[in-house]
Design an enzyme around this catalytic site. Structure first.
Site, PDB file in Angstrom:
ATOM      1  N   PRO A  74     -77.202 -33.405  50.352  1.00 11.23           N
ATOM      2  CA  PRO A  74     -76.812 -32.112  50.398  1.00 11.23           C
ATOM      3  C   PRO A  74     -78.066 -31.166  49.866  1.00 11.23           C
ATOM      4  O   PRO A  74     -78.516 -31.740  48.723  1.00 11.23           O
ATOM      5  CB  PRO A  74     -75.416 -31.728  49.821  1.00 11.23           C
ATOM      6  CG  PRO A  74     -75.510 -32.949  49.130  1.00 11.23           C
ATOM      7  CD  PRO A  74     -76.271 -34.165  49.497  1.00 11.23           C
ATOM      8  N   ARG A 107     -86.143 -16.769  56.228  1.00 16.25           N
ATOM      9  CA  ARG A 107     -85.092 -17.400  57.043  1.00 16.25           C
ATOM     10  C   ARG A 107     -84.488 -16.243  58.222  1.00 16.25           C
ATOM     11  O   ARG A 107     -84.295 -16.632  59.190  1.00 16.25           O
ATOM     12  CB  ARG A 107     -83.953 -17.768  56.183  1.00 16.25           C
ATOM     13  CG  ARG A 107     -84.240 -18.860  55.122  1.00 16.25           C
ATOM     14  CD  ARG A 107     -83.145 -19.311  54.668  1.00 16.25           C
ATOM     15  NE  ARG A 107     -82.169 -20.327  55.580  1.00 16.25           N
ATOM     16  CZ  ARG A 107     -81.149 -19.833  55.913  1.00 16.25           C
ATOM     17  NH1 ARG A 107     -80.669 -18.902  55.694  1.00 16.25           N
ATOM     18  NH2 ARG A 107     -80.465 -20.894  56.676  1.00 16.25           N
ATOM     19  N   TYR A 125     -85.219 -17.923  61.886  1.00 14.31           N
ATOM     20  CA  TYR A 125     -84.333 -18.383  62.619  1.00 14.31           C
ATOM     21  C   TYR A 125     -83.340 -17.246  62.861  1.00 14.31           C
ATOM     22  O   TYR A 125     -82.146 -17.647  63.607  1.00 14.31           O
ATOM     23  CB  TYR A 125     -83.333 -19.319  61.664  1.00 14.31           C
ATOM     24  CG  TYR A 125     -83.987 -20.405  61.045  1.00 14.31           C
ATOM     25  CD1 TYR A 125     -84.793 -21.296  61.426  1.00 14.31           C
ATOM     26  CD2 TYR A 125     -84.042 -20.308  59.441  1.00 14.31           C
ATOM     27  CE1 TYR A 125     -85.484 -22.351  60.849  1.00 14.31           C
ATOM     28  CE2 TYR A 125     -84.802 -21.308  58.787  1.00 14.31           C
ATOM     29  CZ  TYR A 125     -85.235 -22.266  59.278  1.00 14.31           C
ATOM     30  OH  TYR A 125     -86.318 -23.394  58.819  1.00 14.31           O
ATOM     31  N   CYS A 140     -97.533  -6.694  57.104  1.00 10.37           N
ATOM     32  CA  CYS A 140     -98.225  -6.004  58.284  1.00 10.37           C
ATOM     33  C   CYS A 140     -97.858  -6.520  59.461  1.00 10.37           C
ATOM     34  O   CYS A 140     -98.582  -7.013  60.224  1.00 10.37           O
ATOM     35  CB  CYS A 140     -99.684  -5.869  58.118  1.00 10.37           C
ATOM     36  SG  CYS A 140    -100.285  -4.865  56.882  1.00 10.37           S
TER      37      CYS A 140
END
Ligand code: LLP
Length: 422
Positions: A277, A315, A319, A345
């Site tokens: 994990p 993230r 995603y 930018c």
């Protein structure tokens, strides 16, 4: 306050983590700033061991999620090993006190040089293609090896991080097991482990169990009589959305243990069960604090411009991931809808679009939750903005700087040095 854990609480109108006021910490260390909670992370490591009622259970932290040695130390003290995916990660793990028997190396598309150097360290090699297995056998005959299979199950919270099924580059196909056997016999390799990783952030535990069953069917095929462990990878989901219902880890842990016990009986030899994990251990133990320096209106859009951007937490952009955002300076303010933007930018440089946040004023500190995994670790200095500092809130009440923030001038100097510019 929302119901995500992150060990946050409100005391006298101040948002606190591990009992400490976040706005004071932000002022003390400056922003952008990553903060981690030692007690929380140590608690998660302990919890893992309790949730799956099984002996011979071992956990290997997916170091790619966060490689800060101070966090790795907490994790090592909690009894976990390391899941490493590159030679660099193997080096860091060894130098942080993880012994080779507590490291599993699962890299893909490696060079022969990397393979040889890592093999020499004595860590367990987990190989995910017939081509690499052949090369490994030739170079290191009569050694031990673990094999990564594609479990043929598609699961995980974003398509980019699903690692099973047809569209993945990972693992050996299960139907190729007889060919594996030919290669391992040819070079006298002992297959000591079988591995699969299905994906990251698996909400549907039935899919995880299916994937485990598929791997166990390969393990029970009779082709691999010398197994010492089965490694079911990572993927334990934690909630990122406020209303998300968390996975029932007690029920899931019991189901995993039961399956494995049954298999152990049939296999007829004592086997360990491994997991790797990453998110489960550190995601909720970290937050990211940025400061708003510009408020503007683009017709009907309210934009809160911050002193960080996607190179520091990619993230959402990469995603479409959701990170809960709290206004630390004004937690009880009247909520408005904002685009929370960065200082890079590119128009895609947003931490959140159309997000309800308590009224934001220039100078306010915002916290992005669940930032302990795959946030700093995926960072870059794009646009030449130095990476954030990191601070650990220790169990004994201290706050400790665990990674310095470079100044822009230092970053410029570094570039001159690295590029051999005079
Ligand atoms: N084992 C292997 C072989 C893996 O490839 C991974 C993750 C893990 C274990 C740990 O998975 P976890 O327990 O953390 O879900 N950057 C993405 C996540 C990428 C995961 C890649 N492999 C994100 O930010 O969501």
């Amino acid at each position: 306050m929302n119901n995500l854990r992150n060990s946050l609480e409100e005391k006298n109108g101040e948002v606190c983590m591990a009992g400490r006021e976040l706005t004071s910490l932000a002022a003390k260390y400056g922003t952008p700033l990553y903060l981690y909670d030692e007690a929380w992370i140590a608690g998660r490591v302990e919890e893992l061991h309790k949730r799956i009622p099984l002996n011979n259970l071992k956990f290997f932290y997916a170091m790619k999620a966060n490689n800060n040695p101070h966090l790795l130390n907490i994790i090592r003290k909690g009894g976990m090993g390391i899941d490493a995916v590159s030679e660099g990660e193997v080096h860091l793990a060894l130098s942080c006190g993880f012994t080779p028997d507590r490291i599993i190396y699962t890299a893909n598309h490696i060079t022969d040089g990397e393979m040889d150097r890592v093999a020499e360290t004595g860590v367990t090699m987990n190989i995910g293609s017939l081509s690499r297995l052949e090369k490994f056998g030739k170079a290191h005959p009569r050694s031990s090896v673990c094999l990564r299979f594609n479990p043929d199950v598609v699961a995980g919270e974003f398509k980019e991080i699903q690692t099973g099924g047809k569209l993945t580059k990972f693992g050996i196909l299960m139907e190729e097991a007889p060919r594996v056997k030919e290669i391992t016999d040819r070079y006298g390799l002992t297959v000591v482990g079988l591995h699969k990783h299905t994906g990251s952030g698996i909400a549907d535990t039935a899919l995880f169990l299916q994937s485990m069953d598929n791997l166990l069917s390969v393990a029970g095929s009779g082709l691999f009589p010398d197994l010492r462990f089965i490694d079911c990878g990572g993927g334990f989901k934690v909630p990122y959305q406020e209303e998300e219902i968390p996975v029932d880890y007690d029920a899931f842990g019991k189901a995993l243990a039961e399956r494995f016990e049954n298999f152990r009986k049939v296999y007829g030899r004592d086997l360990s069960l491994y997991f790797e994990p990453g998110k489960f251990v550190t995601a909720e133990g970290g937050i990211f604090i940025v400061r708003v320096n510009t408020l503007k209106k683009n017709r009907d859009r309210l934009i809160a411009g911050t002193d960080s951007g996607f190179p520091h937490l990619i993230r959402p952009l990469l995603y479409g991931a959701y990170h809960s955002i709290i206004n630390l300076s004004h937690p009880e303010g009247q909520p408005h809808i904002y685009d929370i933007a960065g200082n890079i930018c590119e128009s895609g440089d947003l931490f959140a679009r159309d997000r309800e946040v308590a009224e934001i004023r220039e100078g306010d500190y915002l916290a992005l939750l669940n930032s302990g995994a795959y946030c700093y670790a995926m960072g870059s200095e794009y646009n030449m903005r130095p990476l954030p500092a990191e601070v650990l809130l220790e169990k004994d009440g201290n706050d400790r700087l665990i990674r310095k923030r470079r100044t822009p001038a230092e970053l410029a100097q570094l570039i001159r040095e690295e590029t051999l510019w005079n």
